[in-house]
Design a protein around this motif. Structure first.
Motif, PDB file in Angstrom:
ATOM      1  N   SER A  17       0.823  -1.202   0.000  1.00  0.00           N
ATOM      2  CA  SER A  17       0.000   0.000   0.000  1.00  0.00           C
ATOM      3  C   SER A  17       0.856   1.251   0.000  1.00  0.00           C
ATOM      4  N   ARG A  19       0.098   5.779   0.237  1.00  0.00           N
ATOM      5  CA  ARG A  19      -0.846   6.875   0.344  1.00  0.00           C
ATOM      6  C   ARG A  19      -0.224   8.118  -0.274  1.00  0.00           C
ATOM      7  N   SER A  21      -0.337  12.131  -1.457  1.00  0.00           N
ATOM      8  CA  SER A  21      -0.890  13.395  -1.005  1.00  0.00           C
ATOM      9  C   SER A  21      -0.762  14.437  -2.098  1.00  0.00           C
ATOM     10  N   TYR A  79      -6.002  13.112  -0.967  1.00  0.00           N
ATOM     11  CA  TYR A  79      -5.238  11.891  -0.770  1.00  0.00           C
ATOM     12  C   TYR A  79      -5.713  10.802  -1.711  1.00  0.00           C
ATOM     13  N   GLN A  81      -5.419   6.762  -1.298  1.00  0.00           N
ATOM     14  CA  GLN A  81      -4.994   5.560  -0.602  1.00  0.00           C
ATOM     15  C   GLN A  81      -5.015   4.406  -1.588  1.00  0.00           C
ATOM     16  N   ASN A  83      -4.266   0.463  -2.118  1.00  0.00           N
ATOM     17  CA  ASN A  83      -4.066  -0.831  -1.494  1.00  0.00           C
ATOM     18  C   ASN A  83      -3.992  -1.914  -2.553  1.00  0.00           C
TER      19      ASN A  83
END
Length: 114
Positions: A17, A19, A21, A79, A81, A83
């Motif tokens: 994963s 994340r 920004s 953001y 995210q 996964n």
């Protein structure tokens, strides 16, 4: 800053994963829909996901169930995210306005190894 600034990319193993920004100016963030785009080598830039005022914000079929877009209004930040990353997710990721993007920034590189 005039254009959004992306960060958070890197090298990750398949299944991992990350994340991302996107820091935007208040004038941009508060007056435009925002989206994440990506461009893999030799391929066209594509819209990955977006946050919009209206319903049914777009999201690419290839990332449904794996990627989630969100925002923090206090920080003027969007953001992404990510996964269950796959090697085919490898690309430079950009954030920009919708439906008409402003000038493109540097993006952030995401590399997924198998």
């Amino acid at each position: 800053q005039v254009q959004p600034v992306e960060s958070g990319g890197g090298l990750v193993q398949a299944g991992g994963s990350l994340r991302l920004s996107c820091a935007a100016s208040g004038s941009i963030f508060n007056h435009h829909d925002m989206g994440w785009y990506r461009q893999a080598p030799g391929k066209q830039r594509e819209l990955v996901a977006a946050i919009t005022v209206g319903p049914s914000p777009p999201i690419a079929d290839s990332v449904k169930g794996r990627f989630t877009i969100s925002r923090d209004n206090a920080k003027n930040t969007v953001y992404l995210q990510m996964n269950s990353l796959k090697p085919e997710d490898t690309a430079v990721y950009y954030c920009n306005t919708l439906p008409y993007p402003l000038a493109w920034g540097q993006g952030t590189q995401v590399t997924v190894s198998s």
